[in-house]
Each structure stands twice: as structure tokens, then as C-alpha cells.
Design a protein around this motif. Structure first.
Motif, PDB file in Angstrom:
ATOM      1  N   LEU A 110       0.808  -1.049  -0.087  1.00  0.00           N
ATOM      2  CA  LEU A 110       0.085   0.083  -0.069  1.00  0.00           C
ATOM      3  C   LEU A 110       0.683   1.229  -0.052  1.00  0.00           C
ATOM      4  CD1 LEU A 110      -2.901  -1.011   2.446  1.00  0.00           C
ATOM      5  CD2 LEU A 110      -3.015  -0.647  -0.018  1.00  0.00           C
ATOM      6  N   LEU A 111       1.924   1.163   0.714  1.00  0.00           N
ATOM      7  CA  LEU A 111       2.873   2.348   0.588  1.00  0.00           C
ATOM      8  C   LEU A 111       3.431   2.531  -0.642  1.00  0.00           C
ATOM      9  CD1 LEU A 111       4.719   2.151   3.972  1.00  0.00           C
ATOM     10  CD2 LEU A 111       3.036   3.532   3.637  1.00  0.00           C
ATOM     11  N   LYS A 113       1.872   1.971  -3.792  1.00  0.00           N
ATOM     12  CA  LYS A 113       0.689   2.086  -4.753  1.00  0.00           C
ATOM     13  C   LYS A 113      -0.515   1.604  -3.913  1.00  0.00           C
ATOM     14  CE  LYS A 113      -0.565   3.009  -9.359  1.00  0.00           C
ATOM     15  NZ  LYS A 113      -0.426   2.498 -10.714  1.00  0.00           N
ATOM     16  N   GLU A 114      -1.518   2.285  -4.078  1.00  0.00           N
ATOM     17  CA  GLU A 114      -2.873   1.903  -3.515  1.00  0.00           C
ATOM     18  C   GLU A 114      -3.456   0.815  -4.268  1.00  0.00           C
ATOM     19  OE1 GLU A 114      -1.877   4.840  -4.364  1.00  0.00           O
ATOM     20  OE2 GLU A 114      -2.224   6.276  -2.555  1.00  0.00           O
ATOM     21  N   TYR A 164      -2.627   2.304   7.599  1.00  0.00           N
ATOM     22  CA  TYR A 164      -2.363   2.938   6.526  1.00  0.00           C
ATOM     23  C   TYR A 164      -3.116   4.159   6.310  1.00  0.00           C
ATOM     24  CZ  TYR A 164      -2.242   3.857   1.480  1.00  0.00           C
ATOM     25  OH  TYR A 164      -2.296   4.661   0.324  1.00  0.00           O
ATOM     26  N   ALA A 165      -4.482   4.153   6.472  1.00  0.00           N
ATOM     27  CA  ALA A 165      -5.484   5.044   6.568  1.00  0.00           C
ATOM     28  C   ALA A 165      -5.298   6.238   7.420  1.00  0.00           C
ATOM     29  CB  ALA A 165      -6.906   4.462   6.931  1.00  0.00           C
ATOM     30  N   PHE A 167      -2.285   7.034   8.271  1.00  0.00           N
ATOM     31  CA  PHE A 167      -0.932   7.593   7.675  1.00  0.00           C
ATOM     32  C   PHE A 167      -1.364   8.355   6.508  1.00  0.00           C
ATOM     33  CE2 PHE A 167       2.557   7.184   4.621  1.00  0.00           C
ATOM     34  CZ  PHE A 167       3.354   7.904   5.238  1.00  0.00           C
ATOM     35  N   ARG A 168      -2.189   7.916   5.723  1.00  0.00           N
ATOM     36  CA  ARG A 168      -2.307   8.375   4.345  1.00  0.00           C
ATOM     37  C   ARG A 168      -3.460   9.535   4.107  1.00  0.00           C
ATOM     38  NH1 ARG A 168      -1.899  10.686   0.237  1.00  0.00           N
ATOM     39  NH2 ARG A 168      -1.894   9.786  -1.844  1.00  0.00           N
ATOM     40  N   LEU A 169      -4.421   9.429   5.100  1.00  0.00           N
ATOM     41  CA  LEU A 169      -5.464  10.327   4.702  1.00  0.00           C
ATOM     42  C   LEU A 169      -5.131  11.961   5.000  1.00  0.00           C
ATOM     43  CD1 LEU A 169      -8.513   8.394   6.091  1.00  0.00           C
ATOM     44  CD2 LEU A 169      -8.084   8.862   3.891  1.00  0.00           C
ATOM     45  N   ARG A 171      -2.575  13.054   4.494  1.00  0.00           N
ATOM     46  CA  ARG A 171      -1.399  13.380   3.641  1.00  0.00           C
ATOM     47  C   ARG A 171      -2.115  13.801   2.234  1.00  0.00           C
ATOM     48  NH1 ARG A 171       0.509  11.055   7.531  1.00  0.00           N
ATOM     49  NH2 ARG A 171       2.653  11.563   8.474  1.00  0.00           N
ATOM     50  N   GLY A 172      -3.277  13.311   2.084  1.00  0.00           N
ATOM     51  CA  GLY A 172      -4.046  13.293   0.899  1.00  0.00           C
ATOM     52  C   GLY A 172      -4.304  14.627   0.275  1.00  0.00           C
TER      53      GLY A 172
END
Length: 207
Positions: A110-111, A113-114, A164-165, A167-169, A171-172
């Protein structure tokens, strides 16, 4: 991170970056070959699947273009997650370690690519279609132990996706997008005044 490692190893030499792409793709092909051989109980079928995956023209863009490294990483870690889960079914009381490895691989994918978000679905399909062909577990494994192993895997996957969510959200960048009505005053203040058109009248002297 992989591109930073390439930078440290190869500097500005493009051949090093391409070599890393080729190695990642080769490991993915070998992993798929091993999985296909285990699924079909045929080493020849596994070798054929790995060869087709390695040489199919559809892979050329991801392998040849360094900017597509994310696709290679997502594919590699998805295949490694499938392999780790298959090994977990043959390890009895140590299945939790392979389940943790499968969840970690999905997180790394996931890190990259989604698209690796499809990995949990593939794990469920693999579990449904090919669980009967897995290697027998070491020691005595009861149905309760198998249920516990699957439950532990689901919990690890949920924790991985949640991490992951988290961490990612943030930074979206979506939270920073304002409505047009909110942006209008800011844009209006920031724009310079429009220049006024000037009319130049040209007259000829009278004789």
C-alpha cells in the motif's frame, strides 16, 4: 524509499535504476511461479505461469519506466503476502508469524501504490480456492486452531489497513480544498486590479 536507495547506490546512472526494476520484476515472477506450482501441484505449470508473467508485453511499461516503480512494488508485496499466507497454513502454532508477515507485506504494498488494496480480496480468494491444497501443518492442528489463525489474520489485516488510512488520509490534501464560495474572496483580494482600456484617437491635421 527505493528510489532514494538507488540514488545512494547508483548516483545519476540510469542503468542502476533500470536494473532495480528488472530485479523487482524477476522476484515477482519467481514468487508467482512458486505459487502457481503449489496451486496446481505442477512445477511445469508454475514455470509456465512465471515465464508468461515475466515476458508478457503488458509488463513492459512498468518494468522499463523507472517512474512506474510503484506498480512493481505493489505487485511484489501482494504476491509475497499470498505466499506468506500459504506458508502460514503449514506451520501450525507458528502460523501467526507468517500471518504477520502477510499483513506487513500488504502494508508495504500500500505504501508503494494504492492498487495493493486488492491484496486482502486476493487473500480471501486464495484461502477459499486453494486452502485444501496447502501443505499439512506441523504437529496437531485442529479446526479451532485454523479458525484462530484466520481470525488472527483478519485482525492483522484490519490493523494494517487502519494504520495505512491513519497515515495516508492526512497527507491526501483533500481537507485543504475549500468550496468555491470560500475561495472567491481570497482570490479576489489576491488578484491585481484589471487594467482599464484606453482609447487612442488618431486625428489627422486639417489642411
Amino acid at each position: 524509499a527505493s528510489l532514494l536507495a538507488d540514488r545512494a547506490l547508483w548516483g545519476d546512472a540510469p542503468r542502476g535504476y533500470h536494473l532495480t526494476n528488472i530485479l523487482l520484476h524477476a522476484v515477482s515472477a519467481a514468487t508467482l511461479a512458486a505459487l502457481a506450482a503449489a496451486w496446481t501441484a505442477s512445477p511445469a505449470a508454475g514455470a509456465l505461469a512465471g515465464t508468461l508473467f515475466a515476458l508478457h508485453p503488458v509488463q513492459s511499461e512498468a518494468v522499463c519506466a523507472v517512474s512506474f516503480r510503484a506498480d512493481l512494488l505493489a505487485a511484489l508485496f501482494t504476491l509475497l503476502a499470498l505466499a506468506a499466507r500459504r506458508l502460514a497454513r503449514g506451520e501450525g502454532t507458528r502460523a501467526w508469524a507468517w500471518n504477520a508477515a502477510a499483513a506487513a507485506c500488504i502494508g508495504l504494498g500500500l505504501l508503494g501504490k494504492e492498487s495493493a488494496a486488492a491484496a486482502p480480496v486476493l487473500l480471501i480468494l486464495e484461502e477459499t480456492l486453494f486452502a485444501q491444497g496447502a501443505a499439512p501443518a506441523r504437529g496437531r492442528t485442529t479446526s479451532r486452531a485454523r479458525v484462530a489463525s484466520r481470525t488472527g489474520l483478519l485482525l492483522m489485516l484490519a490493523a494494517t489497513l487502519g494504520a495505512y488510512a491513519a497515515f495516508r488520509l492526512p497527507r491526501g490534501g483533500y481537507s485543504s480544498i475549500a468550496a468555491p464560495s470560500q475561495l472567491a474572496p481570497t482570490l479576489k483580494r489576491g488578484l491585481p486590479p484589471a487594467p482599464r482600456p484606453s482609447l487612442h484617437l488618431h486625428t489627422s491635421p486639417r489642411e
